[in-house]
Design a protein around this motif. Structure first.
Motif, PDB file in Angstrom:
ATOM      1  N   ASP A  97       0.530  -1.572   0.274  1.00 39.86           N
ATOM      2  CA  ASP A  97       0.315   0.670  -0.073  1.00 39.86           C
ATOM      3  C   ASP A  97       0.628   1.019  -0.188  1.00 39.86           C
ATOM      4  N   MET A  98       0.534   2.422   0.406  1.00 35.56           N
ATOM      5  CA  MET A  98       0.955   3.788   0.136  1.00 35.56           C
ATOM      6  C   MET A  98       2.011   3.858   0.996  1.00 35.56           C
ATOM      7  N   TYR A 115      -5.517   6.299  -2.965  1.00 34.47           N
ATOM      8  CA  TYR A 115      -4.687   7.294  -2.019  1.00 34.47           C
ATOM      9  C   TYR A 115      -5.186   8.951  -2.191  1.00 34.47           C
TER      10      TYR A 115
END
Lengths: 414, 161
Positions: free
Chosen positions: A206-207, A236
């Motif tokens: 994920d980010m 995001y």
């Protein structure tokens, strides 16, 4: 002509059809960031140049994070100087002492977009590469030029693609991966290179995980640390920016070097004093710790807070060890409050402070004294980095930090 | 230029050149008092105007703080010679007019305290024993900035930017 992601972004920013590694280009800057410590020198330089107005007040972002709230008259004076500049220049993207760490605040508040060029007067500006942004740290005089002209010269970097495969084991994280990479290639293993993190492992990240990798690219000398923008990036950015953006990817036949890493058997890692590339598996390190610091632009996000809280819940920080928890931003702090994490930290005996850089750079809260040992989730363990040059700093993930706080020594999460 | 050598090792980071707690200062005089304090607390008293710092690989790695080359400049160090430099430090030093010389092999050829001569125009370092070490001259673009006295005078000379 085939181009890398960096070449495509720099070509766009310098209004050229193509550029290639080694070439010097004058690029238009999309966002310029200074904070409370590097801002004053940039303002001084800007004033020396003699221009009245910054090139575009909407493209300048000024967060205060290094010494907030002011801990001395000198830092209060720096804050006064910057507030005056922001007011005179009518800069609206100004975040005073209550917002948090610059590299967390800029993406959260929608100042980071794929395909753009961001310069920041802070070496960890490369964090934004996680969103496919060509983002790099510069000095204050370079920033003065950006303020005055909106432009900066760059040597187009060569590219190293770090191709990552495999799934991380339960107690390992993106931090262990980047420490392992830096330990392997060395503190100058990517000097002046555009680093790209690609492969199935990265697509699954994920980010937050991607930001950890991009953030620490500078610790191996990299100019930028890029991840390709994808659906997770779009997700995001939803609700954070309404400006259109276009991400870029590296052409298969472009010129780059590839370095492969398989993370399937990776164990939790720790960087030992006094260099970030002095990396060992946690299982091989035995060391008592005086202070544990959870926070920073590397590992101060909600995911890190959750990781640590899960381990700390119902446990106590060891006698003789103190733990400092610093959520990286107001958003992260609020999430911690909503999820009951702050209570878990406080019940465990940890000290929770306002969002700021904390002891990471040894300028503000939580400095260590001679012969003291700090285990920190931040990004640098240089001699004297967190206070006394006779102290020692180790770097780890949030999970290792939490487990170590309970044991009072560097430990594996169970 | 000619000066006495102060030798340092590999990976000299900007935190040891100028520790974070002094970033509150914005002037060369105050910063110079803490130059290299992370490695030698008395360096500012020992070093003389015109002296030369010689480092190993990756000199100036870490933080982008321009306070680090400012501290070196404030002390009157005439040049920094190293096996290699970190990227941001290299730019920052050039931007404020501190000459940097990238000379692979230099650490084996000079000893602390000896006087060396640096010929920036021709790219040659002469050691006390008379040995000559060639180095790669700065790219013309950067040499131009350095010769103009740094980035700010250079910008003033290029008003069309």
């Amino acid at each position: 002509m085939a181009m890398t992601m960096s070449e495509k972004i720099l070509a766009r920013a310098s209004a050229k059809d193509k550029v290639e590694a080694g070439e010097i280009v004058m690029a238009n800057i999309d966002i310029a960031m200074v904070h409370d410590l590097t801002g004053p020198l940039a303002v001084k330089g800007f004033e020396e140049i003699g221009k009245e107005k910054v090139w575009d007040r909407e493209k300048v972002v000024v967060p205060f994070d290094h010494q907030v709230p002011a801990d001395s008259i000198d830092s209060a004076n720096n804050h006064i100087l910057m507030r005056k500049f922001v007011k005179e220049q009518k800069i609206t993207n100004f975040y005073d002492v209550n917002q948090g760490v610059c590299h967390q605040v800029l993406p959260e508040l929608g100042h980071v977009r794929p395909g753009e060029v961001i310069v920041g007067a802070d070496s960890h500006t490369c964090t934004y590469g996680a969103l496919g942004t060509f983002a790099t740290g510069i000095g204050s005089t370079d920033m003065a030029m950006v303020f005055a002209t909106g432009k900066l010269w760059f040597k187009v970097p060569e590219t190293i693609r770090y191709e990552i495969t495999g799934d991380l084991k339960e107690n390992t994280s993106a931090k262990d991966l980047i420490l392992n990479i830096i330990g392997n290639v060395g503190a100058d293993g990517s000097t002046y290179k555009a680093c790209e993190f690609v492969g199935q492992t990265i697509s699954n990240f994920d980010m937050s995980d991607r930001m950890v990798l991009s953030n620490m690219t500078i610790e191996m000398g990299g100019k930028v640390g890029l991840c390709e923008a994808d659906k997770k990036t779009d997700e995001y950015l939803k609700g954070r920016t309404d400006k259109p953006y276009k991400g870029f990817t590296t052409d298969k036949d472009a010129s780059f070097e590839t370095i492969e890493f398989d993370v399937s058997n990776l164990e939790p890692q720790v960087a030992c004093p006094h260099h970030v590339d002095n990396v060992k598996p946690v299982s091989e390190v035995s060391k008592q710790v005086d202070q544990v610091f959870l926070g920073s632009c590397t590992n101060g996000r909600i995911e890190d807070m959750r990781d640590a809280a899960k381990i700390l819940k119902g446990n106590k920080v060891a006698d003789g060890t103190r733990m400092l928890v610093i959520p990286a931003s107001k958003e992260v702090y609020t999430q911690c409050l909503d999820e009951g994490l702050i209570k878990i930290f406080v019940d465990a005996g940890a000290l929770v402070t306002n969002p700021c850089c904390g002891p990471c750079l040894g300028g503000h809260v939580g400095l260590i004294g001679p012969d003291e040992v700090s285990l920190s989730t931040s990004n640098r363990n240089f001699k004297g980095r967190q206070g006394s040059p006779e102290g020692e700093v180790y770097l780890s993930s949030a999970k290792v930090a939490a487990a170590s706080a309970i044991k009072g020594e560097i430990s594996l999460p169970e | 230029m000619e000066g006495k050598v102060w030798k340092f090792g590999n990976d000299i980071d900007t935190d040891v050149i100028l520790p974070g707690r002094y970033l509150i200062y914005n002037d060369e005089e105050n910063l110079s008092k803490h130059c290299m304090e992370g490695l030698d607390a008395d360096f500012d008293k020992k070093a003389q105007k015109g002296d030369i710092i010689v480092g190993g690989t990756n000199f100036g790695c870490g933080s982008s703080r321009e306070h680090a080359p400012m501290a070196i400049k404030g002390l009157g160090i005439s040049a920094v010679v190293a096996e290699s430099f970190a990227r941001i430090f290299y730019r920052n030093a050039c931007n404020i007019g501190v000459p940097l010389v990238e000379a692979p092999g230099i650490t084996e050829k000079v000893f602390e305290g000896e006087k060396i001569n640096i010929d920036l125009e021709n790219g040659i370092i002469k050691t006390e024993s008379g040995e000559e070490v060639e180095f790669k001259k700065l790219p013309p673009f950067m040499l131009n900035i350095l010769n103009t006295g740094g980035l700010i005078p250079w910008i003033k000379n290029n008003p069309d930017l």
